[in-house]
Write a protein that holds these residues in place. Structure first.
Motif, mmCIF file in Angstrom:
data_model
loop_
_atom_site.group_PDB
_atom_site.id
_atom_site.type_symbol
_atom_site.label_atom_id
_atom_site.label_comp_id
_atom_site.label_asym_id
_atom_site.label_seq_id
_atom_site.Cartn_x
_atom_site.Cartn_y
_atom_site.Cartn_z
ATOM 1 N N SER A 52 0.691 3.601 -3.109
ATOM 2 C CA SER A 52 0.145 5.220 -2.730
ATOM 3 C C SER A 52 0.643 6.305 -3.329
ATOM 4 O O SER A 52 -0.113 7.249 -3.782
ATOM 5 C CB SER A 52 0.321 5.780 -1.229
ATOM 6 O OG SER A 52 1.572 5.631 -0.975
ATOM 7 N N ILE A 64 -0.561 0.886 -10.668
ATOM 8 C CA ILE A 64 -1.239 0.207 -9.385
ATOM 9 C C ILE A 64 -1.933 -1.104 -9.621
ATOM 10 O O ILE A 64 -1.653 -2.126 -8.804
ATOM 11 C CB ILE A 64 -2.369 1.402 -9.003
ATOM 12 C CG1 ILE A 64 -2.138 2.594 -8.537
ATOM 13 C CG2 ILE A 64 -3.130 0.439 -7.553
ATOM 14 C CD1 ILE A 64 -3.165 3.562 -8.254
ATOM 15 N N SER A 100 -1.357 5.991 -13.929
ATOM 16 C CA SER A 100 -0.881 5.767 -12.661
ATOM 17 C C SER A 100 -2.002 4.421 -12.310
ATOM 18 O O SER A 100 -1.428 3.696 -11.607
ATOM 19 C CB SER A 100 -1.464 6.866 -11.976
ATOM 20 O OG SER A 100 -0.530 8.314 -12.253
ATOM 21 N N ALA A 101 -3.237 4.326 -12.808
ATOM 22 C CA ALA A 101 -4.050 3.341 -12.555
ATOM 23 C C ALA A 101 -3.446 1.941 -13.187
ATOM 24 O O ALA A 101 -3.460 0.920 -12.493
ATOM 25 C CB ALA A 101 -5.180 3.368 -13.072
ATOM 26 N N GLY A 151 1.877 9.129 -0.161
ATOM 27 C CA GLY A 151 0.712 9.541 -1.023
ATOM 28 C C GLY A 151 0.846 10.941 -1.618
ATOM 29 O O GLY A 151 0.351 11.277 -2.860
ATOM 30 N N SER A 177 1.470 6.255 -6.675
ATOM 31 C CA SER A 177 0.507 6.079 -8.148
ATOM 32 C C SER A 177 -0.860 6.721 -7.740
ATOM 33 O O SER A 177 -1.576 7.183 -8.546
ATOM 34 C CB SER A 177 0.669 4.766 -8.680
ATOM 35 O OG SER A 177 1.801 4.388 -9.192
ATOM 36 N N LEU A 178 -1.391 6.195 -6.660
ATOM 37 C CA LEU A 178 -2.743 6.426 -6.278
ATOM 38 C C LEU A 178 -2.974 7.947 -6.043
ATOM 39 O O LEU A 178 -3.769 8.789 -6.801
ATOM 40 C CB LEU A 178 -3.207 5.778 -5.422
ATOM 41 C CG LEU A 178 -4.743 5.917 -4.551
ATOM 42 C CD1 LEU A 178 -5.525 5.633 -5.850
ATOM 43 C CD2 LEU A 178 -4.800 5.080 -3.220
ATOM 44 N N TRP A 221 0.748 -1.325 -0.129
ATOM 45 C CA TRP A 221 -0.065 0.066 -0.047
ATOM 46 C C TRP A 221 0.903 1.334 0.034
ATOM 47 O O TRP A 221 0.628 2.157 -0.648
ATOM 48 C CB TRP A 221 -0.876 -0.053 1.269
ATOM 49 C CG TRP A 221 -2.347 -0.941 1.065
ATOM 50 C CD1 TRP A 221 -2.315 -2.030 1.749
ATOM 51 C CD2 TRP A 221 -3.105 -0.692 0.165
ATOM 52 N NE1 TRP A 221 -3.408 -2.626 1.298
ATOM 53 C CE2 TRP A 221 -3.960 -1.571 0.302
ATOM 54 C CE3 TRP A 221 -3.616 0.359 -0.803
ATOM 55 C CZ2 TRP A 221 -5.360 -1.905 -0.245
ATOM 56 C CZ3 TRP A 221 -4.852 0.360 -1.307
ATOM 57 C CH2 TRP A 221 -5.598 -0.615 -1.440
#
Length: 473
Positions: free
Chosen positions: A83, A421, A417-418, A141, A85-86, A79
């Protein structure tokens, strides 16, 4: 009608279009030319620093996370890594929309300031008495959120270059981004000389060690980047022929500026390019001048060949790992793979077991992948991916034309980015459950579908000015 007043066959290359030449003087002054390219190169630097911000701590996140919070496990590490890329996926459309209506300096400075603040937070995640891992999650993030300025950078470069300049300019931006990803870990290893203990500044509770020094340097470079943008960056906008356009991001406009050409953007080509870019980044995450359409098609074919070669062949099976790994766990996620790099090979006073884990039933009937096979595949994918990456951005910017591109570039960056992920999650789960034959076969299938999509929309992937008849292709 050929662009720039010369025949297409006689049209000079970008390097030949120098201030003072007959062709160039019609388009812009030497002062405007220099200012425009200084601004573009400042954004090359911004792109480089944004990538460094991601990769400079990637290999040290796990040991630092264990040091500050013993409750952190491998899944939480995943995670923390995701974070970035999220955050970038969320921020890209926001900054893109902002840049469409306000001077690009504003979202650029704000985004870099967020990254600087996030790096400082990362350096202090050891201070709280508990929940330190969540502070690291927030810090990474926010660094990713600040990296959402990539959409603004690409939008600016696209709007500040003519059709002839755009391919090389987008390629340079991608090269700076890739260079940042490559050099980040190299910079991090230099800071390893400081050691885990380092030095402590008790007055402000700041520890400067091998984990925090890279982000502090990143924060310092971010401040310098802000200064350069404030001092040197100017708003520039030209049409596909290189003529200055009225800039929606800047109130001052000279009377000799051309108006933005009218016409509708081909939304089918826009959506198709987003899908193509998503697949390109998705494939790369799994494995972490000719016209642009032909290069993109050729790159996808090379990538397909690379993954096809990677399929298991023959009748030689892998060595089976009968012994349990730590607590019967296997490194089937990106986070656990990072952990494996930091595990001492003798931490249990025994040699680590090797081979294909018996828990993965496919190890008994799927042939092994040979080293030569893997290296050949890696070389082909390494050639195909950069071509697809650069050409996706270049085609996208040309399809959009001289209109403000901030929001569109934001969505393209968000799709990438998605992909970063979802890619590692997809491949780790599929590979663990079904093995390389199913995993790479499915990737080959996805690439084939992508090639078919490209062929379907091939004739629509043309520049805005070409589609509206202002410039011949």
């Amino acid at each position: 009608m050929a662009s720039m007043g010369v025949d297409a066959e006689q049209e000079p290359l970008l390097g030949d279009l120098t201030p003072g030449s007959r062709e160039w003087d019609i388009i812009e002054t030497e002062e405007h030319y220099k200012s425009r390219w200084i601004s573009i190169r400042i954004l090359y630097l911004t792109m480089f620093l944004s990538s460094v911000g991601f990769s400079i701590v990637i290999m040290s996140i796990w040991p630092y996370l264990q040091k500050i919070d013993q409750t952190a496990d491998a899944s939480f590490l995943g995670w923390v890594i995701a974070s970035f890329s999220l955050g970038q996926m969320v921020a890209s459309p926001i900054f893109g929309l902002w840049s469409n209506y306000r001077p690009r300096k504003e979202p650029l400075i704000v985004s870099i300031f967020i990254s600087v603040t996030a790096n400082c937070l990362y350096a202090y995640v050891h201070v709280p008495a508990s929940h330190n891992k969540y502070y690291m999650l927030i810090a990474r993030g926010l660094v990713g959120f600040g990296a959402g300025n990539v959409a603004v950078i690409r939008s600016y470069i696209s709007g500040a270059t003519c059709l002839q300049e755009r391919t090389s300019s987008m390629a340079n931006a991608s090269a700076c981004q890739a260079l940042g990803f490559i050099l980040g870990p190299v910079f991090q290893t230099c800071f390893a000389l400081i050691g885990e203990k380092g030095v402590t500044w008790d007055t402000i509770k700041l520890q400067i060690n091998m984990y925090t020094a890279p982000v502090l340097i990143g924060a310092f470079l971010g401040v310098l980047n802000i200064i350069l943008i404030l001092v040197l960056l100017r708003e520039h906008r030209v049409d596909d022929s290189g003529r200055q356009c009225k800039n929606v991001n800047f109130e001052e406009a000279s009377t000799d500026e051309a108006q933005v050409p009218q016409g509708n953007i081909d939304q089918v080509a826009v959506v198709a390019t987003n899908v193509l870019f998503f697949v390109v980044l998705f494939i790369f995450a799994l494995f972490e001048t000719i016209g642009e359409r032909a290069i993109l098609l050729g790159g996808l074919i090379v990538v397909w060949v690379g993954f096809f070669i990677l399929l298991p062949w023959g009748n030689q099976f892998p060595k089976i790992q009968w012994e349990d790994l730590h607590n019967n766990s296997i490194p089937n996620t990106f986070g656990e793979i990072i952990i494996a790099f930091w595990k001492s090979p003798r931490e249990d006073h025994n040699e680590e077991p090797t081979g294909c884990p018996i828990e993965q039933a496919w190890c008994l009937y799927i042939p092994m992948i040979h080293l030569a096979q893997f290296l050949t595949s890696a070389a082909l994918i390494g050639v195909g991916y950069p071509s697809c990456n650069v050409m996706s951005y270049t085609l996208y910017s040309k399809i959009l034309g001289p209109k403000p591109q901030g929001v569109y570039m934001g969505w393209l960056t968000a799709s990438g980015s998605a992909a970063r992920i979802l890619g590692p999650v997809f491949i780790s789960q599929l590979y663990t459950s079904w093995g390389p034959r199913w995993a790479f076969s499915l990737v080959c299938g996805v690439v084939v579908l992508t090639i078919l999509l490209l062929l379907v929309v091939y004739k629509r992937l043309v520049a805005f000015s070409v589609r509206h008849g202002r410039i011949q292709e």
